[in-house]
Design an enzyme around this catalytic site. Structure first.
Site, PDB file in Angstrom:
ATOM      1  N   GLY A 122      13.632  50.041  41.122  1.00 25.12           N
ATOM      2  CA  GLY A 122      14.410  48.892  41.556  1.00 25.12           C
ATOM      3  C   GLY A 122      14.626  47.899  40.432  1.00 25.12           C
ATOM      4  O   GLY A 122      14.010  47.981  39.361  1.00 25.12           O
ATOM      5  N   CYS A 123      15.486  46.920  40.689  1.00 24.54           N
ATOM      6  CA  CYS A 123      15.850  45.962  39.646  1.00 24.54           C
ATOM      7  C   CYS A 123      14.685  45.045  39.269  1.00 24.54           C
ATOM      8  O   CYS A 123      14.343  44.923  38.081  1.00 24.54           O
ATOM      9  CB  CYS A 123      17.060  45.150  40.083  1.00 24.54           C
ATOM     10  N   TYR A 124      14.058  44.410  40.256  1.00 25.21           N
ATOM     11  CA  TYR A 124      12.913  43.543  39.954  1.00 25.21           C
ATOM     12  C   TYR A 124      11.768  44.337  39.304  1.00 25.21           C
ATOM     13  O   TYR A 124      11.186  43.876  38.309  1.00 25.21           O
ATOM     14  CB  TYR A 124      12.423  42.853  41.218  1.00 25.21           C
TER      15      TYR A 124
END
Length: 354
Positions: free
Chosen positions: A158-160
């Protein structure tokens, strides 16, 4: 020979970014883009930036052209890939999944955080986690499967978790971070990270000129970060929404061990050595901090490091484009590895300078 590719869920923000990257890729040939709501609609009618670039039209998710692809990129909502991914794998099509359905190795953890049972535990067991700089061994095994004729499944980070883990992992893995201390993460994302559909939080009138924390203590990316850093129960993750289209900045506060170096240059050298084979990660000089604008539209990650005394903590900050290295760019990077291509094939872009 070109590698035939499809994008499922191409009308969303991550999906359309994958389309943009694949259309200019030297080895992938984009054959199908799906959106059941927009089936038969020209891509350029929905996203005018593609006018004069391609005559592709959206097709439905069950269009037979997808079965003729070598690889499909799933840019679908969480839980949808549980049904979609197995169908493609059974047809011999490699799957690069941008959703969270195959990221968490423990199916019980997935059920706890996503509130649905994981119905594909056998497939989960062989899925490769897609964060090339930190899980390259898993991706190489997927590449070996692909080379032997077995379709691979990659669960892209994921991005985070991507920005956070790239910023924290070298210090954690080197043993410089106290194993009993919390890993405090304060991260800020642009509005595209929340998806295409406007909500009470992401509608322009509410998001403009406003910054707010959300999902405090309950965000689903926390267990993913803990899995990557092998720090169960230690991540204190607070995400924030900022009035940006693109961009993600994660600042990680790491409590250092008593004998950890007190010279910032030692950490810079550690990080640069850790990422010396990574074409997309740049570790900035002492005194410099990353900016989201410096990586916008790219698959690049910039990392800044600073020591805070007398608390004896390392503050590590990572900047990425949430749609690039945080989603579609990372997916293409993973696909490059799986198909034996250079990691940066089709991804060697530079952010806009102003």
């Amino acid at each position: 020979m070109s590698i035939k590719a499809g994008v499922v869920g191409a009308a969303g923000f991550a999906g359309i970014e994958a389309v943009r990257l694949l259309l200019s890729h030297p080895s992938f040939e984009l054959r199908a883009i799906t959106s059941s709501e927009l089936a038969h609609t020209p891509l350029s009618e929905v996203y005018p930036a593609f006018e004069g670039v391609t005559d592709l039209r959206f097709v439905s998710h069950d269009d037979p052209s997808l079965a003729q692809c070598d690889v499909v990129f799933l840019a679908v909502p969480h839980t949808a890939a549980l049904e979609t991914a197995p169908e493609f794998i059974e047809r011999g099509v490699t799957v690069i999944d941008l959703s969270a359905d195959f990221r968490l190795k423990d199916p019980a953890a997935y059920e706890a955080w996503y509130k649905v049972p994981h119905t594909q535990t056998k497939l989960l067991a062989r899925a490769a986690f897609g964060l090339p700089e930190l899980t390259g061994g898993e991706l190489q095994r997927a590449a070996d499967q692909q080379k032997q004729g077995t379709p691979a499944l990659v669960a892209c980070a994921g991005c985070y978790p991507t920005a956070t883990s790239l910023a924290a992992a070298p210090a954690v893995r080197a043993g410089f971070v106290r194993p009993d201390a919390p890993i405090v993460v304060d991260a800020i994302s642009g509005v595209t990270g929340a998806g295409k559909k406007a909500t009470q939080r992401t509608h322009f009138c509410f998001a403009d000129q406003n910054v707010e924390a959300y999902g405090v203590g309950t965000h689903r990316h926390a267990p993913e970060i803990e899995q990557i850093l092998q720090a169960p129960g230690r991540v204190v993750f607070t995400p924030h929404l900022a009035p940006l289209g693109r961009g993600l900045l994660s600042t990680v506060t790491l409590q250092l061990t008593p004998d950890a170096p007190r010279d910032i240059q030692a950490y810079i050298e550690l990080y640069r050595n850790s990422y010396k084979e990574s074409p997309f990660v740049a570790v900035l000089d002492a005194g410099k901090q990353p900016r989201t604008a410096s990586v916008a539209g790219t698959n690049r990650a910039h990392i800044g490091l600073a020591l805070s005394e007398p608390a004896h903590v390392l503050v590590a900050t990572g900047a990425i484009d949430n749609l690039g290295k945080g989603a579609a760019g990372q997916a293409v990077q993973c696909a490059n590895i799986v198909f034996g291509l250079p990691q940066d094939a089709g991804l060697a872009g530079v952010a806009l300078s102003v």
